[in-house]
Design a protein around this motif. Structure first.
Motif, PDB file in Angstrom:
ATOM      1  N   ALA A 190      -8.831  15.921 -27.068  1.00 10.15           N
ATOM      2  CA  ALA A 190      -9.313  16.652 -28.263  1.00 10.15           C
ATOM      3  C   ALA A 190      -8.866  15.929 -29.312  1.00 10.15           C
ATOM      4  CB  ALA A 190      -9.000  18.070 -28.255  1.00 10.15           C
ATOM      5  N   ILE A 191      -9.545  15.351 -30.279  1.00 10.21           N
ATOM      6  CA  ILE A 191      -9.006  14.338 -31.448  1.00 10.21           C
ATOM      7  C   ILE A 191      -8.904  15.364 -32.466  1.00 10.21           C
ATOM      8  CG2 ILE A 191      -9.361  12.740 -32.937  1.00 10.21           C
ATOM      9  CD1 ILE A 191      -8.932  11.824 -29.885  1.00 10.21           C
ATOM     10  N   VAL A 192      -7.866  15.243 -33.558  1.00  8.16           N
ATOM     11  CA  VAL A 192      -7.176  16.210 -34.424  1.00  8.16           C
ATOM     12  C   VAL A 192      -7.847  15.807 -35.580  1.00  8.16           C
ATOM     13  CG1 VAL A 192      -5.269  14.932 -35.030  1.00  8.16           C
ATOM     14  CG2 VAL A 192      -5.387  17.330 -35.530  1.00  8.16           C
ATOM     15  N   ALA A 193      -8.223  16.696 -36.751  1.00  5.97           N
ATOM     16  CA  ALA A 193      -8.503  16.157 -38.116  1.00  5.97           C
ATOM     17  C   ALA A 193      -7.398  15.500 -38.675  1.00  5.97           C
ATOM     18  CB  ALA A 193      -8.826  17.582 -38.870  1.00  5.97           C
ATOM     19  N   ALA A 194      -7.870  14.502 -39.378  1.00  7.82           N
ATOM     20  CA  ALA A 194      -6.734  13.590 -40.125  1.00  7.82           C
ATOM     21  C   ALA A 194      -7.294  12.930 -41.280  1.00  7.82           C
ATOM     22  CB  ALA A 194      -5.954  12.695 -38.921  1.00  7.82           C
ATOM     23  N   GLY A 195      -6.428  12.600 -42.209  1.00  6.69           N
ATOM     24  CA  GLY A 195      -6.733  11.779 -43.570  1.00  6.69           C
ATOM     25  C   GLY A 195      -7.829  12.493 -44.035  1.00  6.69           C
ATOM     26  N   GLY A 196      -8.169  13.679 -44.226  1.00  3.57           N
ATOM     27  CA  GLY A 196      -9.206  14.321 -44.945  1.00  3.57           C
ATOM     28  C   GLY A 196     -10.485  14.406 -44.183  1.00  3.57           C
ATOM     29  N   GLN A 197     -10.497  13.638 -43.004  1.00  5.97           N
ATOM     30  CA  GLN A 197     -11.730  13.829 -41.970  1.00  5.97           C
ATOM     31  C   GLN A 197     -11.520  14.974 -41.358  1.00  5.97           C
ATOM     32  OE1 GLN A 197     -11.117  10.024 -39.961  1.00  5.97           O
ATOM     33  NE2 GLN A 197     -13.030   9.304 -40.705  1.00  5.97           N
ATOM     34  N   ALA A 248     -12.115  16.998 -37.606  1.00  3.77           N
ATOM     35  CA  ALA A 248     -11.700  16.553 -36.269  1.00  3.77           C
ATOM     36  C   ALA A 248     -13.059  15.705 -35.612  1.00  3.77           C
ATOM     37  CB  ALA A 248     -11.291  17.353 -35.254  1.00  3.77           C
ATOM     38  N   THR A 249     -14.133  16.114 -35.675  1.00 10.23           N
ATOM     39  CA  THR A 249     -15.368  15.327 -35.276  1.00 10.23           C
ATOM     40  C   THR A 249     -15.547  14.341 -35.839  1.00 10.23           C
ATOM     41  OG1 THR A 249     -16.560  17.362 -34.848  1.00 10.23           O
ATOM     42  CG2 THR A 249     -17.964  15.372 -34.997  1.00 10.23           C
ATOM     43  N   ASP A 250     -15.227  13.847 -37.161  1.00  7.79           N
ATOM     44  CA  ASP A 250     -15.403  12.771 -37.840  1.00  7.79           C
ATOM     45  C   ASP A 250     -14.308  11.769 -37.240  1.00  7.79           C
ATOM     46  OD1 ASP A 250     -17.555  13.322 -39.255  1.00  7.79           O
ATOM     47  OD2 ASP A 250     -16.577  13.738 -41.085  1.00  7.79           O
ATOM     48  N   ALA A 251     -13.127  12.396 -37.177  1.00 10.81           N
ATOM     49  CA  ALA A 251     -12.019  11.402 -36.628  1.00 10.81           C
ATOM     50  C   ALA A 251     -12.271  10.853 -35.274  1.00 10.81           C
ATOM     51  CB  ALA A 251     -10.744  12.170 -36.745  1.00 10.81           C
ATOM     52  N   ALA A 252     -12.735  11.981 -34.281  1.00 11.90           N
ATOM     53  CA  ALA A 252     -13.218  11.234 -33.156  1.00 11.90           C
ATOM     54  C   ALA A 252     -14.243  10.437 -33.044  1.00 11.90           C
ATOM     55  CB  ALA A 252     -13.791  12.750 -32.357  1.00 11.90           C
ATOM     56  N   ALA A 273     -16.264   0.249 -13.850  1.00  8.25           N
ATOM     57  CA  ALA A 273     -17.102   0.773 -14.920  1.00  8.25           C
ATOM     58  C   ALA A 273     -16.386   1.859 -15.579  1.00  8.25           C
ATOM     59  CB  ALA A 273     -18.306   1.378 -14.235  1.00  8.25           C
ATOM     60  N   ILE A 274     -16.548   1.683 -16.912  1.00  7.61           N
ATOM     61  CA  ILE A 274     -15.959   2.661 -18.052  1.00  7.61           C
ATOM     62  C   ILE A 274     -16.968   3.403 -18.615  1.00  7.61           C
ATOM     63  CG2 ILE A 274     -14.200   3.338 -19.955  1.00  7.61           C
ATOM     64  CD1 ILE A 274     -12.735   0.466 -18.748  1.00  7.61           C
ATOM     65  N   ALA A 275     -17.009   4.489 -18.420  1.00  2.56           N
ATOM     66  CA  ALA A 275     -17.873   5.390 -19.466  1.00  2.56           C
ATOM     67  C   ALA A 275     -17.176   6.188 -20.253  1.00  2.56           C
ATOM     68  CB  ALA A 275     -18.985   6.350 -18.693  1.00  2.56           C
ATOM     69  N   ASN A 276     -17.544   6.281 -21.496  1.00  2.00           N
ATOM     70  CA  ASN A 276     -16.755   7.028 -22.715  1.00  2.00           C
ATOM     71  C   ASN A 276     -17.853   7.515 -23.467  1.00  2.00           C
ATOM     72  OD1 ASN A 276     -14.611   7.500 -23.980  1.00  2.00           O
ATOM     73  ND2 ASN A 276     -14.287   5.797 -25.272  1.00  2.00           N
ATOM     74  N   VAL A 277     -17.593   9.058 -23.705  1.00  2.00           N
ATOM     75  CA  VAL A 277     -18.627   9.877 -24.210  1.00  2.00           C
ATOM     76  C   VAL A 277     -17.814  10.718 -25.217  1.00  2.00           C
ATOM     77  CG1 VAL A 277     -20.129  11.651 -23.681  1.00  2.00           C
ATOM     78  CG2 VAL A 277     -20.054   9.881 -22.175  1.00  2.00           C
ATOM     79  N   ARG A 278     -18.657  10.902 -26.369  1.00  2.00           N
ATOM     80  CA  ARG A 278     -17.916  11.814 -27.178  1.00  2.00           C
ATOM     81  C   ARG A 278     -18.953  12.883 -27.523  1.00  2.00           C
ATOM     82  NH1 ARG A 278     -19.267  13.512 -32.315  1.00  2.00           N
ATOM     83  NH2 ARG A 278     -20.754  12.126 -32.557  1.00  2.00           N
ATOM     84  N   VAL A 279     -18.118  14.342 -27.257  1.00  2.00           N
ATOM     85  CA  VAL A 279     -18.718  15.498 -27.440  1.00  2.00           C
ATOM     86  C   VAL A 279     -18.123  16.269 -28.757  1.00  2.00           C
ATOM     87  CG1 VAL A 279     -19.604  17.786 -26.092  1.00  2.00           C
ATOM     88  CG2 VAL A 279     -19.087  15.578 -24.748  1.00  2.00           C
ATOM     89  N   GLY A 280     -18.721  16.185 -29.643  1.00  2.00           N
ATOM     90  CA  GLY A 280     -17.897  17.069 -31.146  1.00  2.00           C
ATOM     91  C   GLY A 280     -16.821  16.113 -30.967  1.00  2.00           C
ATOM     92  N   ASN A 281     -15.463  16.762 -31.044  1.00  2.00           N
ATOM     93  CA  ASN A 281     -14.421  16.116 -31.294  1.00  2.00           C
ATOM     94  C   ASN A 281     -13.504  15.771 -30.057  1.00  2.00           C
ATOM     95  OD1 ASN A 281     -13.633  18.863 -31.145  1.00  2.00           O
ATOM     96  ND2 ASN A 281     -11.497  18.335 -31.908  1.00  2.00           N
ATOM     97  N   VAL A 282     -14.169  15.862 -28.937  1.00  2.00           N
ATOM     98  CA  VAL A 282     -13.745  15.541 -27.759  1.00  2.00           C
ATOM     99  C   VAL A 282     -14.220  13.910 -27.241  1.00  2.00           C
ATOM    100  CG1 VAL A 282     -13.436  16.297 -25.332  1.00  2.00           C
ATOM    101  CG2 VAL A 282     -13.304  18.068 -27.209  1.00  2.00           C
ATOM    102  N   LEU A 283     -13.110  13.412 -26.779  1.00  2.00           N
ATOM    103  CA  LEU A 283     -13.739  12.127 -25.909  1.00  2.00           C
ATOM    104  C   LEU A 283     -13.372  12.274 -24.390  1.00  2.00           C
ATOM    105  CD1 LEU A 283     -11.993   9.372 -28.337  1.00  2.00           C
ATOM    106  CD2 LEU A 283     -14.430  10.597 -28.210  1.00  2.00           C
ATOM    107  N   VAL A 284     -14.553  11.890 -23.731  1.00  2.00           N
ATOM    108  CA  VAL A 284     -14.389  12.075 -22.240  1.00  2.00           C
ATOM    109  C   VAL A 284     -14.710  10.676 -21.584  1.00  2.00           C
ATOM    110  CG1 VAL A 284     -15.470  13.086 -20.305  1.00  2.00           C
ATOM    111  CG2 VAL A 284     -15.568  14.243 -22.245  1.00  2.00           C
ATOM    112  N   THR A 285     -13.421  10.046 -20.948  1.00  2.00           N
ATOM    113  CA  THR A 285     -13.384   8.895 -20.648  1.00  2.00           C
ATOM    114  C   THR A 285     -13.449   8.947 -19.067  1.00  2.00           C
ATOM    115  OG1 THR A 285     -12.284   8.210 -22.685  1.00  2.00           O
ATOM    116  CG2 THR A 285     -12.238   6.595 -20.826  1.00  2.00           C
ATOM    117  N   ILE A 286     -14.161   8.114 -18.372  1.00  2.00           N
ATOM    118  CA  ILE A 286     -14.307   7.990 -17.056  1.00  2.00           C
ATOM    119  C   ILE A 286     -14.176   6.590 -16.555  1.00  2.00           C
ATOM    120  CG2 ILE A 286     -15.674   8.273 -14.773  1.00  2.00           C
ATOM    121  CD1 ILE A 286     -15.247  10.963 -16.462  1.00  2.00           C
ATOM    122  N   HIS A 287     -13.269   6.414 -15.901  1.00  2.00           N
ATOM    123  CA  HIS A 287     -12.958   5.082 -15.201  1.00  2.00           C
ATOM    124  C   HIS A 287     -13.381   4.964 -13.553  1.00  2.00           C
ATOM    125  CE1 HIS A 287     -10.560   2.802 -18.070  1.00  2.00           C
ATOM    126  NE2 HIS A 287     -10.108   4.000 -18.643  1.00  2.00           N
TER     127      HIS A 287
END
Length: 248
Positions: free
Chosen positions: A137-144, A146-150, A201-215
C-alpha cells in the motif's frame, strides 16, 4: 524463475525472499554495522546456483506509514492496510502452479499491515517452482494522493522491468505485455537464463494505491519454463490476488 544464482535490482518492490535449495536451499547473510549514534544495516543475499528462483528488489514508492506522516489527505477508497498475501491465492491454484511447494511468509521481508508477501517454493526434484505474491500500500507523498504516488511508482517499475536493464548479463528479456483485464494498470515480463536452465515471469498490477507483484519462476528437468506457462501462471496468480484484495 530467475536462475537460482541471480538476483535483480529492479522490479516491483520486488524485495522478495529467495529461498535457496539445500543443495538448493537459499541462504542470506545479514550484517549490521553501527557507528556512533547512527546505525546502518547492510543486507546481502548469498544465493547459490541450482534450479531455484529469485526476484530482485524494487525501489518503488514509499509504503504506507513506513516513515514520517505526510499531510496529504487520503482519498476515499485508498488503503492504508493490505490483507495477508498468503490468503489471496487458493490452495488449489497454488498447488497447481507450484506442486508440493512449502508456503512461507518471507522471513527477511519487512512485513507489516501495509506490506507483506508470501512464497510457495519447491526447490528439489525435476519440477522446481517458486511463486511469490507481494502487496504494497503506497502512501501519499509530496502533495500527491496515495493513488497518484502508486501510479508514479508503478510507471517507474514498469519502465525498469520492460527495459530489462535490471537483469544480469546471463538473463535475457524475451517478452513484455501490457495488461488490460486486471487492476487499474498492469504489465507482465518474461526472462530466460539458459545458463541456469530457468525462467521467470513477473506480473505487476496497480489497484488504486496498492501494488500487487507476482513472481513465478521455475524449470522442468533443467529446462526453463516456457513463456506461455510462466506468463499464464503469473497472470492467474495476479487475478486471484486482485480478486481477493477487492473482496477484503
Amino acid at each position: 524463475m530467475r536462475d537460482v544464482g541471480s538476483r535483480r535490482t529492479g522490479s516491483g518492490s520486488h524485495r522478495v525472499v529467495r529461498k535457496k535449495q539445500s543443495s538448493r536451499r537459499w541462504a542470506f547473510v545479514l550484517a549490521g554495522v553501527v557507528a556512533g549514534a547512527a546505525a546502518c544495516v547492510l543486507a546481502a543475499f548469498v544465493i547459490m546456483s541450482g534450479g531455484g528462483v529469485g526476484e530482485g528488489a524494487h525501489s518503488g514508492g514509499e509504503v504506507a506509514n513506513s516513515g514520517a506522516a505526510d499531510t496529504t489527505p487520503q482519498t476515499t477508497g485508498e488503503r492504508s492496510l493490505v490483507p495477508d498475501a498468503c490468503q489471496l491465492v487458493g490452495n488449489e491454484l497454488a498447488g497447481r502452479l507450484a506442486p508440493n511447494a512449502d508456503r512461507t511468509q518471507a522471513d527477511n521481508y519487512q512485513s507489516n499491515d501495509r506490506q507483506n508477501q508470501c512464497v510457495w517454493g519447491a526447490y528439489t526434484g525435476d519440477r522446481k517452482r517458486q511463486l511469490t505474491v507481494e502487496l504494497r500500500a503506497i502512501v501519499a507523498a509530496g502533495g500527491q494522493s496515495a493513488t497518484d504516488a502508486a501510479r508514479a511508482s508503478f510507471d517507474a517499475e514498469r519502465k525498469a522491468d520492460e527495459s530489462g536493464k535490471a537483469l544480469l548479463a546471463v538473463q535475457e528479456l524475451t517478452e513484455k505485455r501490457r495488461l488490460t483485464d486486471v487492476g487499474d494498470d498492469g504489465y507482465v515480463v518474461y526472462s530466460v537464463n539458459d545458463s541456469q536452465g530457468s525462467s521467470e515471469a513477473i506480473a505487476n498490477v496497480r489497484v488504486g494505491n496498492v501494488l500487487v507483484t507476482i513472481h513465478y519462476s521455475g524449470s522442468n528437468k533443467g529446462s526453463p519454463l516456457s513463456e506461455s506457462v510462466a506468463i499464464d501462471g503469473a497472470l492467474e496468480a495476479a487475478k486471484s490476488a486482485v480478486t481477493g484484495l477487492n473482496a477484503s
